[in-house]
Design a protein around this motif. Structure first.
Motif, short mmCIF file in Angstrom:
data_model
loop_
_atom_site.label_atom_id
_atom_site.label_comp_id
_atom_site.label_asym_id
_atom_site.label_seq_id
_atom_site.Cartn_x
_atom_site.Cartn_y
_atom_site.Cartn_z
N THR A 14 11.08 18.40 -34.20
CA THR A 14 12.11 18.16 -33.57
C THR A 14 12.72 16.56 -33.41
N VAL A 15 11.84 15.79 -32.94
CA VAL A 15 12.26 14.44 -33.20
C VAL A 15 12.51 14.01 -34.42
N VAL A 16 11.70 14.40 -35.44
CA VAL A 16 11.85 14.12 -36.99
C VAL A 16 13.14 14.44 -37.50
N PHE A 72 14.82 25.06 -52.65
CA PHE A 72 15.28 23.74 -51.75
C PHE A 72 15.40 22.51 -52.74
N LYS A 73 14.36 22.44 -53.64
CA LYS A 73 14.03 21.23 -54.48
C LYS A 73 14.07 19.88 -53.75
N PRO A 74 13.44 19.73 -52.78
CA PRO A 74 13.35 18.45 -51.98
C PRO A 74 12.43 17.43 -52.81
N GLU A 75 12.92 15.96 -52.59
CA GLU A 75 12.08 15.06 -53.13
C GLU A 75 10.97 14.68 -52.36
N MET A 76 10.80 14.85 -51.00
CA MET A 76 9.91 14.69 -50.21
C MET A 76 9.80 15.79 -49.11
N VAL A 77 8.37 16.21 -48.73
CA VAL A 77 8.33 17.13 -47.73
C VAL A 77 7.56 16.36 -46.43
N ILE A 78 8.00 16.40 -45.37
CA ILE A 78 7.54 15.61 -44.03
C ILE A 78 6.77 16.78 -43.36
N ASN A 79 5.35 16.67 -43.45
CA ASN A 79 4.48 17.69 -42.86
C ASN A 79 4.17 17.42 -41.38
N VAL A 80 4.72 18.18 -40.52
CA VAL A 80 4.38 17.98 -39.01
C VAL A 80 4.17 19.36 -38.57
N ALA A 81 3.29 20.22 -39.40
CA ALA A 81 2.86 21.41 -39.19
C ALA A 81 1.56 21.02 -38.53
N LEU A 82 0.50 21.94 -38.64
CA LEU A 82 -0.74 21.81 -37.93
C LEU A 82 -1.69 21.01 -38.79
N PRO A 83 -2.93 20.43 -38.40
CA PRO A 83 -3.66 19.53 -39.35
C PRO A 83 -4.38 20.70 -40.30
N GLY A 339 7.89 11.29 -24.71
CA GLY A 339 7.58 10.14 -25.43
C GLY A 339 6.64 10.34 -26.51
N VAL A 340 5.53 11.18 -26.16
CA VAL A 340 4.57 11.30 -27.28
C VAL A 340 5.21 11.96 -28.40
N SER A 341 5.96 12.91 -28.34
CA SER A 341 6.45 13.59 -29.50
C SER A 341 7.24 12.56 -30.10
N TYR A 342 8.14 11.52 -29.47
CA TYR A 342 9.13 10.53 -29.96
C TYR A 342 8.22 9.73 -30.76
N THR A 343 7.15 9.14 -30.22
CA THR A 343 6.30 8.07 -30.94
C THR A 343 5.46 8.57 -32.23
N THR A 344 5.40 9.78 -32.49
CA THR A 344 4.92 10.24 -33.64
C THR A 344 6.07 10.62 -34.39
N GLY A 345 7.07 11.11 -33.98
CA GLY A 345 8.00 11.69 -35.22
C GLY A 345 9.19 10.52 -35.40
N VAL A 346 9.22 9.44 -34.68
CA VAL A 346 10.16 8.35 -35.35
C VAL A 346 9.27 7.63 -36.63
N PRO A 347 7.95 7.24 -36.39
CA PRO A 347 7.54 6.66 -37.61
C PRO A 347 7.29 7.61 -38.76
N ALA A 348 7.21 8.95 -38.51
CA ALA A 348 7.25 9.89 -39.63
C ALA A 348 8.79 9.80 -40.46
N MET A 349 9.58 9.70 -39.93
CA MET A 349 10.85 9.51 -40.52
C MET A 349 11.00 8.34 -41.07
#
Length: 397
Positions: A14-16, A72-83, A339-349
């Motif tokens: 959601t944050v990403v 969809f033909k993305p140039e990049m996938v941001i993976n924030v699913a499960l490890p 904030g925990v979701s925020y601090t992870t999602g912002v750097p991913a973006m």
């Protein structure tokens, strides 16, 4: 400038999505995909941008992922699913010719164990395909590695001692809740601790070593030594490090609940038979605990995460502490998440932004500290995670 596909519609996803949508000059086409499409649709509704596309996908299924990527033909996938799903998504990226970024390293579903070897093994295949894979681009791992790279580039000739310190001084007013996926969170905390010293890994009992550390604007908090994945890549990429450790704060009430969960068998990750049905106790517990996505509304307080570093510059010893404090209330106002979701999602973006701007493009599998930290550090200040520095202070460690 760039087509991006976000896989995962939890708190971090959601944050990403919010942050990607805010940077429309970089991310021109956006899709959010998850096992449950309605969750993706809810995120789009919250953002208020009908141009964001959504899709249903099973991230455990390579063929489904490839079909979606080819459509969809993305140039990049941001993976924030499960490890657990890192390797299937990386495999699909190779088959469809898509660049890759994640926030947490792979761990097998049936074992509470994580290391980078599984993903590093993909290096040559990504390199030959001319594709960039960026590993561990959350906060820790992620910003913690970039902080270290920044310190090595600007302030040290030799980093010798590294302590990553992570404090959540927030209050969500729940008896017990985890700040991210309960299954991943509890697996991480209940396994043995581990740190690096003098070329060797030292194993400790779970939460065996702890001490009070003082966090800016928060004060002293009991901090526990855990194993965290970025230690593995940082000691490899900065071989002058003599000791590297990771510390995280926990309140006594949280630890009491955790102890009870373990004692009654609810932290088990093996299948049991219940009335003829196979269930995993920890997955059942996850279903009844509060959803981390729903914690933000009443969350007060802040997080404080940083790196405390000691080493040499021009033959003299120096110390350096670089950190960010993030308000749960401000994170919720902006994205509807804590904030925990925020601090992870912002750097991913920001990591994806670095790729699209051409700052972080290197075929192969790379950890974040292998790239130039400067443009990333500049964006942290612009995107909601400003950092602060303390030179030659008392590191307490």
């Amino acid at each position: 400038m760039g087509r991006v596909l976000i896989i995962g519609a939890g708190g971090v996803g959601t944050v990403v999505a919010h942050k990607v949508a805010q940077n429309a000059d970089v991310f021109t086409d956006i899709m959010i995909a998850s096992r449950t499409k309605s969750k993706c649709d809810d995120i789009v509704k919250a953002i208020g941008n009908p141009n964001i596309k959504t899709a249903q996908v099973d991230a455990d299924n390579v063929d489904e992922l490839v079909a979606l990527f080819n459509d969809f033909k993305p140039e990049m996938v941001i993976n924030v699913a499960l490890p657990y799903q890192d390797l299937t998504i990386m495999e699909a990226c190779l088959k469809a010719g898509v660049n890759y970024l994640d926030t947490a390293n792979y761990e097998p579903k049936d074992e509470a164990h994580f290391e980078y070897s599984w993903q590093w093994a993909y290096h040559e295949r990504f390199k030959e395909a001319g594709l960039t894979a960026i590993l561990g681009c959350g906060f820790d791992p992620g910003v913690s590695g970039i902080y270290t790279a920044y310190a090595a580039k600007h302030y040290f000739d030799e980093i010798q001692y590294l302590d990553i310190v992570d404090c959540n001084a927030g209050n969500h007013h729940k008896a017990f809740a985890t700040n991210f996926n309960p299954e991943i969170n509890i697996r991480e905390i209940t396994q043995n601790g581990r740190y690096y010293e003098n070329g060797q890994w030292v194993t400790t009992g779970p939460l065996e070593i702890h001490k009070d550390l003082t966090y800016p604007n928060i004060g002293p908090r009991d901090s526990y030594l855990l194993y965290h994945e970025e230690l593995e890549s940082l000691v490899k990429n900065f071989p002058t490090i003599k000791r590297a450790r990771f510390w995280m704060t926990f309140g006594q009430e949280y630890l009491t609940h955790l102890r009870v969960i373990q004692n009654i068998g609810m932290a088990r990750i093996d299948e049991i038979d219940y009335n003829g049905q196979k269930i995993v106790p920890l997955q059942f517990l996850k279903a009844v605990l509060p959803n981390p996505q729903d914690l933000g509304e009443n969350y007060e307080g802040e997080t404080s995460i940083g790196c405390r570093i000691r080493g040499l510059k021009d033959g003299k010893e120096r110390t350096y502490y670089v950190y960010n404090n993030c308000s749960h209330e401000e994170a919720y106002k902006e994205t509807g998440m804590q904030g925990v979701s925020y601090t992870t999602g912002v750097p991913a973006m920001i990591g994806a932004m670095m790729f699209f701007k051409g700052e972080w493009k290197r075929p192969g599998v790379n950890n974040v500290e292998e790239f130039n930290p400067d443009p990333f550090m500049e964006q942290l200040n612009k995107q909601g995670l400003p950092w602060h520095e303390v030179f030659d202070g008392n590191l307490e460690l």
